[in-house]
Design a protein around this motif. Sequence first.
Motif, PDB file in Angstrom:
ATOM      1  N   ALA A 186       0.846  -1.192   0.000  1.00  0.00           N
ATOM      2  CA  ALA A 186       0.000   0.000   0.000  1.00  0.00           C
ATOM      3  C   ALA A 186       0.878   1.237   0.000  1.00  0.00           C
ATOM      4  O   ALA A 186       1.890   1.291   0.704  1.00  0.00           O
ATOM      5  N   ARG A 187       0.508   2.200  -0.828  1.00  0.00           N
ATOM      6  CA  ARG A 187       1.202   3.500  -0.858  1.00  0.00           C
ATOM      7  C   ARG A 187       0.162   4.563  -0.518  1.00  0.00           C
ATOM      8  O   ARG A 187      -0.806   4.740  -1.261  1.00  0.00           O
ATOM      9  N   VAL A 188       0.349   5.225   0.608  1.00  0.00           N
ATOM     10  CA  VAL A 188      -0.647   6.144   1.150  1.00  0.00           C
ATOM     11  C   VAL A 188      -0.104   7.572   1.118  1.00  0.00           C
ATOM     12  O   VAL A 188       1.019   7.811   1.565  1.00  0.00           O
ATOM     13  N   GLN A 189      -0.895   8.494   0.587  1.00  0.00           N
ATOM     14  CA  GLN A 189      -0.524   9.905   0.614  1.00  0.00           C
ATOM     15  C   GLN A 189      -1.469  10.628   1.561  1.00  0.00           C
ATOM     16  O   GLN A 189      -2.682  10.569   1.387  1.00  0.00           O
ATOM     17  N   VAL A 190      -0.909  11.281   2.545  1.00  0.00           N
ATOM     18  CA  VAL A 190      -1.704  12.053   3.499  1.00  0.00           C
ATOM     19  C   VAL A 190      -1.393  13.522   3.272  1.00  0.00           C
ATOM     20  O   VAL A 190      -0.231  13.934   3.355  1.00  0.00           O
ATOM     21  N   GLU A 199       4.422   3.790   3.138  1.00  0.00           N
ATOM     22  CA  GLU A 199       4.382   2.513   2.445  1.00  0.00           C
ATOM     23  C   GLU A 199       4.253   1.416   3.484  1.00  0.00           C
ATOM     24  O   GLU A 199       4.925   1.456   4.516  1.00  0.00           O
ATOM     25  N   LEU A 200       3.381   0.461   3.238  1.00  0.00           N
ATOM     26  CA  LEU A 200       3.294  -0.682   4.137  1.00  0.00           C
ATOM     27  C   LEU A 200       2.822  -1.900   3.363  1.00  0.00           C
ATOM     28  O   LEU A 200       2.284  -1.789   2.263  1.00  0.00           O
ATOM     29  N   GLU A 242      -8.533  -2.980   1.021  1.00  0.00           N
ATOM     30  CA  GLU A 242      -8.972  -1.586   0.909  1.00  0.00           C
ATOM     31  C   GLU A 242      -9.754  -1.149   2.137  1.00  0.00           C
ATOM     32  O   GLU A 242      -9.562  -0.045   2.660  1.00  0.00           O
ATOM     33  N   GLU A 243     -10.651  -2.021   2.583  1.00  0.00           N
ATOM     34  CA  GLU A 243     -11.478  -1.702   3.735  1.00  0.00           C
ATOM     35  C   GLU A 243     -10.615  -1.520   4.986  1.00  0.00           C
ATOM     36  O   GLU A 243     -10.774  -0.545   5.729  1.00  0.00           O
ATOM     37  N   VAL A 273      -0.914  -2.205  -4.577  1.00  0.00           N
ATOM     38  CA  VAL A 273      -0.238  -2.921  -5.651  1.00  0.00           C
ATOM     39  C   VAL A 273       0.034  -4.330  -5.157  1.00  0.00           C
ATOM     40  O   VAL A 273       0.515  -4.509  -4.034  1.00  0.00           O
ATOM     41  N   GLU A 274      -0.306  -5.322  -5.960  1.00  0.00           N
ATOM     42  CA  GLU A 274      -0.044  -6.681  -5.509  1.00  0.00           C
ATOM     43  C   GLU A 274       1.462  -6.883  -5.362  1.00  0.00           C
ATOM     44  O   GLU A 274       2.226  -6.515  -6.252  1.00  0.00           O
TER      45      GLU A 274
END
Lengths: 86, 86
Positions: free
Chosen positions: B4-8, B44-45, B56-57, B80-81
Amino acid sequence: MFVARVQVTIKEEVLDPQGKAVEGALHSLGFEEASGVRIGKFLELTLNTDDRAVAEERLSQMCEKLLANPVIEDYEFELVEAGEAR
Amino acid sequence: MFVARVQVTIKEEVLDPQGKAVEGALHSLGFEEASGVRIGKFLELTLNTDDRAVAEERLSQMCEKLLANPVIEDYEFELVEAGEAR
């Protein structure tokens, strides 16, 4: 005019204690499936130039000099023409 | 497994003094073309699940509860897988 979106990440071989702390907190909250948490920076800025090559060159310089610490961080960016739908 | 790539990012209507400081520093360094600097986080995690809907949930819950402050921050993420080329 370009809108730049810059991701600054800690290099893989560098320890990320903040990421480790967040990973521990996620586990405490019951999110056991999370691992390998790494925390970096995300920057958005506007560049007042119409030449993409110039914008890329200047933005690289900004990253090298101020936005990232190239010793311990990597960066990547994308440039979107202002007004374009993302 | 998903990466997972998260933008805050700080919400538009919220002041970003850190961004303002960086903007001033860029100008001092001669990067006059930079404006509207906003600084957020990039995470990233790895998620140990094979069901994208579940991932996603759960990731949304992580963002709401810990990774972002939904009062002043927005977040977006991509999954991304693991093993796929980026």
